[in-house]
Design an enzyme around this catalytic site. Structure first.
Site, PDB file in Angstrom:
ATOM      1  N   GLU A   1      -3.251  -4.644  -2.661  1.00 36.26           N
ATOM      2  CA  GLU A   1      -3.793  -5.616  -3.619  1.00 36.26           C
ATOM      3  C   GLU A   1      -3.870  -5.008  -5.023  1.00 36.26           C
ATOM      4  O   GLU A   1      -3.499  -5.635  -6.019  1.00 36.26           O
ATOM      5  CB  GLU A   1      -5.204  -6.064  -3.190  1.00 36.26           C
ATOM      6  CG  GLU A   1      -5.242  -6.815  -1.877  1.00 36.26           C
ATOM      7  CD  GLU A   1      -5.413  -5.932  -0.652  1.00 36.26           C
ATOM      8  OE1 GLU A   1      -4.915  -4.778  -0.667  1.00 36.26           O
ATOM      9  OE2 GLU A   1      -6.026  -6.387   0.312  1.00 36.26           O
TER      10      GLU A   1
ATOM     11  N   TYR B   1      -5.355  11.883   0.869  1.00 33.77           N
ATOM     12  CA  TYR B   1      -5.644  10.472   1.197  1.00 33.77           C
ATOM     13  C   TYR B   1      -6.176   9.594   0.059  1.00 33.77           C
ATOM     14  O   TYR B   1      -5.681   8.500  -0.160  1.00 33.77           O
ATOM     15  CB  TYR B   1      -6.612  10.393   2.395  1.00 33.77           C
ATOM     16  CG  TYR B   1      -5.999  10.744   3.726  1.00 33.77           C
ATOM     17  CD1 TYR B   1      -4.728  11.302   3.846  1.00 33.77           C
ATOM     18  CD2 TYR B   1      -6.717  10.532   4.901  1.00 33.77           C
ATOM     19  CE1 TYR B   1      -4.187  11.639   5.074  1.00 33.77           C
ATOM     20  CE2 TYR B   1      -6.177  10.861   6.146  1.00 33.77           C
ATOM     21  CZ  TYR B   1      -4.912  11.417   6.226  1.00 33.77           C
ATOM     22  OH  TYR B   1      -4.384  11.742   7.438  1.00 33.77           O
TER      23      TYR B   1
ATOM     24  N   CYS C   1      -4.289   0.684  -2.218  1.00 34.20           N
ATOM     25  CA  CYS C   1      -4.095  -0.533  -1.425  1.00 34.20           C
ATOM     26  C   CYS C   1      -3.062  -1.448  -2.080  1.00 34.20           C
ATOM     27  O   CYS C   1      -2.832  -1.401  -3.301  1.00 34.20           O
ATOM     28  CB  CYS C   1      -5.397  -1.316  -1.334  1.00 34.20           C
ATOM     29  SG  CYS C   1      -6.709  -0.497  -0.436  1.00 34.20           S
TER      30      CYS C   1
ATOM     31  N   CYS D   1     -10.662  -4.493   0.761  1.00 31.65           N
ATOM     32  CA  CYS D   1     -11.748  -3.521   0.588  1.00 31.65           C
ATOM     33  C   CYS D   1     -12.539  -3.828  -0.691  1.00 31.65           C
ATOM     34  O   CYS D   1     -12.104  -4.594  -1.546  1.00 31.65           O
ATOM     35  CB  CYS D   1     -11.188  -2.094   0.568  1.00 31.65           C
ATOM     36  SG  CYS D   1     -10.441  -1.624  -0.986  1.00 31.65           S
TER      37      CYS D   1
ATOM     38  N   ASN E   1       0.849  -1.201   0.000  1.00 31.61           N
ATOM     39  CA  ASN E   1       0.000   0.000   0.000  1.00 31.61           C
ATOM     40  C   ASN E   1       0.877   1.241   0.000  1.00 31.61           C
ATOM     41  O   ASN E   1       1.926   1.285   0.629  1.00 31.61           O
ATOM     42  CB  ASN E   1      -1.020  -0.003   1.147  1.00 31.61           C
ATOM     43  CG  ASN E   1      -0.436  -0.185   2.526  1.00 31.61           C
ATOM     44  OD1 ASN E   1       0.609  -0.794   2.694  1.00 31.61           O
ATOM     45  ND2 ASN E   1      -1.122   0.328   3.524  1.00 31.61           N
TER      46      ASN E   1
ATOM     47  N   CYS F   1     -10.760  -3.211  -4.050  1.00 34.48           N
ATOM     48  CA  CYS F   1      -9.770  -4.248  -4.384  1.00 34.48           C
ATOM     49  C   CYS F   1     -10.450  -5.527  -4.848  1.00 34.48           C
ATOM     50  O   CYS F   1      -9.985  -6.192  -5.773  1.00 34.48           O
ATOM     51  CB  CYS F   1      -8.865  -4.534  -3.182  1.00 34.48           C
ATOM     52  SG  CYS F   1      -7.664  -3.214  -2.911  1.00 34.48           S
TER      53      CYS F   1
ATOM     54  N   GLU G   1       0.538   5.353   0.441  1.00 38.83           N
ATOM     55  CA  GLU G   1      -0.366   6.416   0.899  1.00 38.83           C
ATOM     56  C   GLU G   1       0.078   7.776   0.381  1.00 38.83           C
ATOM     57  O   GLU G   1       1.161   7.927  -0.184  1.00 38.83           O
ATOM     58  CB  GLU G   1      -0.454   6.370   2.428  1.00 38.83           C
ATOM     59  CG  GLU G   1      -1.046   5.037   2.887  1.00 38.83           C
ATOM     60  CD  GLU G   1      -1.257   4.927   4.382  1.00 38.83           C
ATOM     61  OE1 GLU G   1      -0.748   5.777   5.132  1.00 38.83           O
ATOM     62  OE2 GLU G   1      -1.947   3.975   4.786  1.00 38.83           O
ATOM     63  N   ASN G   2      -0.796   8.757   0.586  1.00 39.51           N
ATOM     64  CA  ASN G   2      -0.561  10.096   0.059  1.00 39.51           C
ATOM     65  C   ASN G   2      -1.208  11.120   0.992  1.00 39.51           C
ATOM     66  O   ASN G   2      -2.257  10.832   1.579  1.00 39.51           O
ATOM     67  CB  ASN G   2      -1.196  10.187  -1.345  1.00 39.51           C
ATOM     68  CG  ASN G   2      -0.730  11.392  -2.100  1.00 39.51           C
ATOM     69  OD1 ASN G   2      -1.139  12.516  -1.818  1.00 39.51           O
ATOM     70  ND2 ASN G   2       0.126  11.178  -3.073  1.00 39.51           N
ATOM     71  N   ALA G   3      -0.605  12.301   1.101  1.00 40.05           N
ATOM     72  CA  ALA G   3      -1.169  13.358   1.941  1.00 40.05           C
ATOM     73  C   ALA G   3      -2.598  13.680   1.507  1.00 40.05           C
ATOM     74  O   ALA G   3      -3.454  14.019   2.324  1.00 40.05           O
ATOM     75  CB  ALA G   3      -0.293  14.604   1.861  1.00 40.05           C
TER      76      ALA G   3
HETATM   77  N1  THU Z   1      -5.219  -1.324   2.841  1.00 35.55           N
HETATM   78  C1  THU Z   1      -4.680  -2.214   1.961  1.00 35.55           C
HETATM   79  O1  THU Z   1      -3.606  -1.988   1.387  1.00 35.55           O
HETATM   80  N2  THU Z   1      -5.347  -3.362   1.729  1.00 35.55           N
HETATM   81  C2  THU Z   1      -6.503  -3.736   2.345  1.00 35.55           C
HETATM   82  O2  THU Z   1      -7.002  -4.833   2.099  1.00 35.55           O
HETATM   83  C3  THU Z   1      -7.155  -2.812   3.283  1.00 35.55           C
HETATM   84  C4  THU Z   1      -6.480  -1.518   3.520  1.00 35.55           C
HETATM   85  C5  THU Z   1      -4.459  -0.095   3.142  1.00 35.55           C
HETATM   86  C6  THU Z   1      -5.036   1.198   2.659  1.00 35.55           C
HETATM   87  C7  THU Z   1      -4.392   2.175   3.620  1.00 35.55           C
HETATM   88  O3  THU Z   1      -3.096   2.488   3.138  1.00 35.55           O
HETATM   89  C8  THU Z   1      -4.253   1.392   4.905  1.00 35.55           C
HETATM   90  O4  THU Z   1      -4.332   0.028   4.549  1.00 35.55           O
HETATM   91  C9  THU Z   1      -5.305   1.713   5.947  1.00 35.55           C
HETATM   92  O5  THU Z   1      -6.579   1.600   5.399  1.00 35.55           O
END
Ligand code: THU
Length: 159
Positions: free
Chosen positions: A74, A67, A72, A111, A61, A114, A63-65
């Site tokens: 996956e 959001y 994710c 999620c 995963n 995904c 992330e970014n400022a």
């Molecule tokens: N996230 C995933 O990478 N995969 C999942 O199956 C659920 C959530 C990440 C997204 C975010 O970077 C962090 O987990 C918290 O939600």
């Protein structure tokens, strides 16, 4: 009026019960969590995709400022795999997730977005994609994406 019952099966394993190749794929997903970029959630997810050609590709995963701009593990992994090998089905996708302290006990639930991307990966190659999700107390094996995305919307829904 009638009830529509939806049935899906998830097989639950202990790590020791897994085949050697599945253990190795899960280990790669666990290892991949170290490469996640998670300054906001501090929740690291790693995924490892085994293609039918034998290649294994990992993703995490990011992330970014801003959001919603993050992605994710996956989807990062499947888009990467499909970009590198557009003609090779994904046979198995292993997923692992950890907090700053340890891997989580119960396998993570991917999620909805995904799951939708997993479904497209499965249907574009017409090849079932197995999903292995690691937890310290149990591991889930899902034989095909439709088992975790009932009543799904795919290309056939538009026919
Ligand atoms: N996230 C995933 O990478 N995969 C999942 O199956 C659920 C959530 C990440 C997204 C975010 O970077 C962090 O987990 C918290 O939600």
């Amino acid at each position: 009026m009638k009830d529509l019952k939806i049935k899906s099966t998830i097989r639950v394993y202990n790590y020791d019960e897994l085949e050697t190749a599945d253990k190795a794929l899960i280990d790669k997903a666990k290892e991949a969590t170290k490469n996640s970029y998670t300054p906001y959630s501090h929740f690291s997810v790693g995924a490892a995709a085994l293609l039918t050609n034998g290649v294994i590709l990992c993703g995490t995963n990011q992330e970014n400022a801003a959001y919603p701009s993050g992605l994710c593990a996956e989807r990062t992994t499947l888009f990467y795999a499909n970009s590198q090998y557009p003609n090779d089905p994904v046979d198995t996708l292993a997923i692992a997730a950890r907090t700053e302290h340890d891997f989580i006990k119960t396998p993570i639930s991917p999620c909805g977005a995904c799951r939708q991307v997993m479904l497209e990966t499965e249907s574009r190659f017409n090849h079932p994609m197995r999903i292995l999700i690691y937890g310290t107390e149990s591991i889930y094996e899902i034989k095909r994406v439709k088992d975790i995305l009932p009543l799904c919307f795919d290309a056939s829904s538009m026919e």
